[in-house]
Design an enzyme around this catalytic site. Structure first.
Site, PDB file in Angstrom:
ATOM      1  N   HIS A  58       0.859  -1.183   0.000  1.00  0.00           N
ATOM      2  CA  HIS A  58       0.000   0.000   0.000  1.00  0.00           C
ATOM      3  C   HIS A  58       0.895   1.232   0.000  1.00  0.00           C
ATOM      4  O   HIS A  58       2.048   1.191   0.463  1.00  0.00           O
ATOM      5  CB  HIS A  58      -0.880   0.020   1.244  1.00  0.00           C
ATOM      6  CG  HIS A  58      -1.922  -1.042   1.253  1.00  0.00           C
ATOM      7  ND1 HIS A  58      -3.014  -0.998   2.095  1.00  0.00           N
ATOM      8  CD2 HIS A  58      -2.056  -2.195   0.552  1.00  0.00           C
ATOM      9  CE1 HIS A  58      -3.774  -2.064   1.905  1.00  0.00           C
ATOM     10  NE2 HIS A  58      -3.202  -2.803   0.963  1.00  0.00           N
ATOM     11  N   GLU A  60       1.120   3.910   1.794  1.00  0.00           N
ATOM     12  CA  GLU A  60       1.687   4.308   3.081  1.00  0.00           C
ATOM     13  C   GLU A  60       2.821   3.378   3.497  1.00  0.00           C
ATOM     14  O   GLU A  60       3.866   3.833   3.976  1.00  0.00           O
ATOM     15  CB  GLU A  60       0.608   4.306   4.178  1.00  0.00           C
ATOM     16  CG  GLU A  60      -0.547   5.249   3.912  1.00  0.00           C
ATOM     17  CD  GLU A  60      -1.729   4.593   3.216  1.00  0.00           C
ATOM     18  OE1 GLU A  60      -2.866   4.977   3.521  1.00  0.00           O
ATOM     19  OE2 GLU A  60      -1.520   3.690   2.363  1.00  0.00           O
ATOM     20  N   CYS A  88      -5.922   2.113   6.173  1.00  0.00           N
ATOM     21  CA  CYS A  88      -6.571   0.860   6.555  1.00  0.00           C
ATOM     22  C   CYS A  88      -5.849   0.290   7.779  1.00  0.00           C
ATOM     23  O   CYS A  88      -4.913   0.899   8.304  1.00  0.00           O
ATOM     24  CB  CYS A  88      -6.504  -0.124   5.390  1.00  0.00           C
ATOM     25  SG  CYS A  88      -4.824  -0.691   5.030  1.00  0.00           S
ATOM     26  N   CYS A  91      -1.994  -0.119   7.165  1.00  0.00           N
ATOM     27  CA  CYS A  91      -1.252   1.139   7.107  1.00  0.00           C
ATOM     28  C   CYS A  91      -1.270   1.867   8.449  1.00  0.00           C
ATOM     29  O   CYS A  91      -0.258   2.443   8.854  1.00  0.00           O
ATOM     30  CB  CYS A  91      -1.815   2.010   5.997  1.00  0.00           C
ATOM     31  SG  CYS A  91      -1.661   1.201   4.378  1.00  0.00           S
TER      32      CYS A  91
END
Length: 155
Positions: A58, A60, A88, A91
């Site tokens: 992801h 991040e 999420c 992250c």
């Protein structure tokens, strides 16, 4: 409750939006992240789950990994993480574990957001570190980018 945004938040979130657009151009869900330390970009990232065949890639997490590697430390103190979408669980957990003091995000994520929408991992008092959170910075362009991406994918 979200912290108020600071004037520089819009500048860094604009940079995160550039990363999100790059992700979209590569066929990825358009989420971008920028990790800032002492007024400078430490690392940037965008979603790479498809390109890397990695469910943890992801935006991040990509930025956090790069930032840690760049300074040679897993503790990312004195940093702010900017993300175009509410983090999420993955992250948010990475931000907490990296000891990031502040997280700023654009669009809320009512289905998976862990900064107040679905739950609030970033500010959970049971954890040994909590992040200050600023939400809604450039939320409209961040959300529009996501909506347009998924509208195109659905045809």
């Amino acid at each position: 409750m979200s912290d108020p945004s600071e004037p520089v938040d819009f500048m860094w979130m604009s940079r995160a939006l550039e990363q999100a657009r790059a992700a979209a151009g590569a066929g990825e869900v358009p989420v971008g992240a920028v990790l800032v330390r002492d007024g400078r970009i430490l690392a940037e990232g965008n979603n790479r789950t498809v390109r890397d065949s990695d469910p943890t890639a992801h935006a991040e997490v990509v930025a956090i990994r790069k930032g840690g590697a760049r300074i040679g430390d897993w503790r990312l103190t004195r940093t702010t993480l900017y993300a175009t979408l509410e983090p999420c669980a993955l992250c948010a957990g990475a931000a907490v574990l990296a000891r990031i003091p502040r997280v700023v995000y654009g669009a809320p994520d009512p289905k998976a957001g862990m900064a107040g929408s679905l739950n609030d991992l970033l500010r959970d008092p049971r954890l040994n570190h909590r992040c200050r959170v600023t939400s809604g910075v450039l939320a409209q362009p961040s959300g529009t980018l996501l909506k347009e991406f998924f509208r195109e994918r659905r045809g």
